[in-house]
Design a protein around this motif. Structure first.
Motif, short mmCIF file in Angstrom:
data_model
loop_
_atom_site.label_atom_id
_atom_site.label_comp_id
_atom_site.label_asym_id
_atom_site.label_seq_id
_atom_site.Cartn_x
_atom_site.Cartn_y
_atom_site.Cartn_z
N SER A 141 0.86 -1.18 0.00
CA SER A 141 0.00 0.00 0.00
C SER A 141 0.89 1.24 0.00
O SER A 141 2.05 1.19 0.42
N ILE A 142 0.35 2.32 -0.49
CA ILE A 142 1.05 3.60 -0.49
C ILE A 142 0.57 4.38 0.72
O ILE A 142 -0.62 4.62 0.88
N THR A 143 1.49 4.76 1.57
CA THR A 143 1.16 5.53 2.76
C THR A 143 1.29 7.02 2.45
O THR A 143 2.34 7.47 1.99
N ASP A 144 0.21 7.76 2.68
CA ASP A 144 0.22 9.21 2.45
C ASP A 144 0.95 9.93 3.58
O ASP A 144 0.90 9.50 4.73
N TYR A 145 1.58 11.03 3.22
CA TYR A 145 2.15 11.93 4.22
C TYR A 145 1.88 13.36 3.80
O TYR A 145 1.75 13.65 2.62
N GLU A 146 1.75 14.23 4.78
CA GLU A 146 1.56 15.66 4.52
C GLU A 146 2.92 16.35 4.44
O GLU A 146 3.27 16.95 3.45
N THR A 147 3.68 16.26 5.52
CA THR A 147 5.01 16.84 5.61
C THR A 147 5.94 15.78 6.17
O THR A 147 5.63 15.16 7.18
N MET A 148 7.06 15.57 5.50
CA MET A 148 8.00 14.55 5.94
C MET A 148 8.99 15.20 6.90
O MET A 148 10.01 15.74 6.49
N THR A 149 8.65 15.16 8.17
CA THR A 149 9.48 15.77 9.21
C THR A 149 10.61 14.83 9.63
O THR A 149 10.59 13.64 9.32
N GLY A 150 11.56 15.39 10.35
CA GLY A 150 12.64 14.56 10.89
C GLY A 150 12.12 13.48 11.81
O GLY A 150 12.59 12.34 11.78
N GLU A 151 11.11 13.82 12.60
CA GLU A 151 10.51 12.86 13.51
C GLU A 151 9.87 11.70 12.75
O GLU A 151 10.03 10.54 13.10
N LEU A 152 9.16 12.03 11.67
CA LEU A 152 8.53 10.98 10.85
C LEU A 152 9.59 10.14 10.15
O LEU A 152 9.47 8.91 10.09
N LEU A 153 10.63 10.76 9.65
CA LEU A 153 11.71 10.00 9.00
C LEU A 153 12.39 9.05 9.99
O LEU A 153 12.73 7.93 9.63
N GLU A 154 12.59 9.50 11.21
CA GLU A 154 13.18 8.63 12.23
C GLU A 154 12.26 7.44 12.51
O GLU A 154 12.74 6.31 12.65
N LYS A 155 10.96 7.69 12.56
CA LYS A 155 10.00 6.61 12.78
C LYS A 155 10.02 5.62 11.61
O LYS A 155 10.06 4.40 11.81
N ILE A 156 10.03 6.14 10.40
CA ILE A 156 10.07 5.29 9.21
C ILE A 156 11.36 4.46 9.20
O ILE A 156 11.34 3.27 8.91
N ALA A 157 12.49 5.10 9.51
CA ALA A 157 13.77 4.38 9.54
C ALA A 157 13.74 3.27 10.58
O ALA A 157 14.21 2.15 10.31
N ALA A 158 13.18 3.56 11.75
CA ALA A 158 13.11 2.54 12.81
C ALA A 158 12.21 1.39 12.40
O ALA A 158 12.53 0.22 12.65
N GLU A 159 11.09 1.69 11.78
CA GLU A 159 10.13 0.64 11.37
C GLU A 159 10.65 -0.20 10.21
O GLU A 159 10.19 -1.31 10.01
N ASN A 160 11.58 0.35 9.43
CA ASN A 160 12.08 -0.34 8.24
C ASN A 160 13.58 -0.56 8.30
O ASN A 160 14.23 -0.67 7.26
N ARG A 161 14.13 -0.67 9.51
CA ARG A 161 15.57 -0.83 9.68
C ARG A 161 16.08 -1.99 8.83
O ARG A 161 15.54 -3.08 8.85
N GLY A 162 17.10 -1.71 8.04
CA GLY A 162 17.67 -2.72 7.17
C GLY A 162 16.91 -2.90 5.87
O GLY A 162 17.30 -3.69 5.03
#
Length: 164
Positions: A88-109
């Motif tokens: 699925s494609i996940t929508d985002y409004e603004t890609m903040t540093g906090e959101l990027l950190e969350k995405i990185a943690a959820e998709n580590r590796g």
């Protein structure tokens, strides 16, 4: 002596695999050509072809997540890739540093594809890099891909700029 060399090679291999498992790859892509100058326009025929080329280019990459702004042109740029992978494609409004950190943690590796715009992809890249290396892309330049590999946000392993 052979045993020590084997042990050192084994430890080096395990360390390299462990480090690779901690590196998250972000593939940032500007949306493909748009049909009109309307705010929420579809892709043009050239844009649709480019979206198919993106899916083809990444066909051998293991993609863990796909993100896009809510606009048709960005969603449709990554739609063939997401459909091919049954993601699925996940929508985002603004890609903040906090959101990027969350995405990185959820998709580590893993590998995350983020579709954006000429003025948002550079901001996302700069946030990942912890720098201000990238400026807005020219409005007429499509097909820009930035591949940024991070250990964590602002701790970069590598950056690669491509055109497709």
């Amino acid at each position: 002596m052979r045993g020590i060399i084997f042990l050192l090679l084994f430890v080096a291999g395990v360390t390299a695999r462990t480090q690779a498992q901690n590196i998250t790859h972000f593939i940032l892509v500007r949306h493909a050509e748009k049909a009109t100058s309307d705010k929420d326009t579809e892709l043009s025929e050239a844009g649709k072809e480019r979206a198919l080329r993106l899916a083809e280019l990444l066909k051998n990459s293991k993609i863990s997540a796909v993100y896009s702004t809510k606009y048709k042109r960005t969603r449709n740029t990554v739609a063939p890739l997401a459909q091919e992978r049954n993601l699925s494609i996940t929508d985002y409004e603004t890609m903040t540093g906090e959101l990027l950190e969350k995405i990185a943690a959820e998709n580590r590796g893993g590998t995350v594809v983020i579709a954006g715009h000429s003025n948002t992809v550079p901001v996302i890249a700069n946030t990942l890099l912890g720098t201000s290396e990238f400026q807005n892309f020219p409005d007429t330049e499509y097909g820009i891909i930035l591949v940024i590999s991070v250990v964590e946000v602002a701790k970069v392993a590598s950056v690669l700029r491509l055109n497709y």
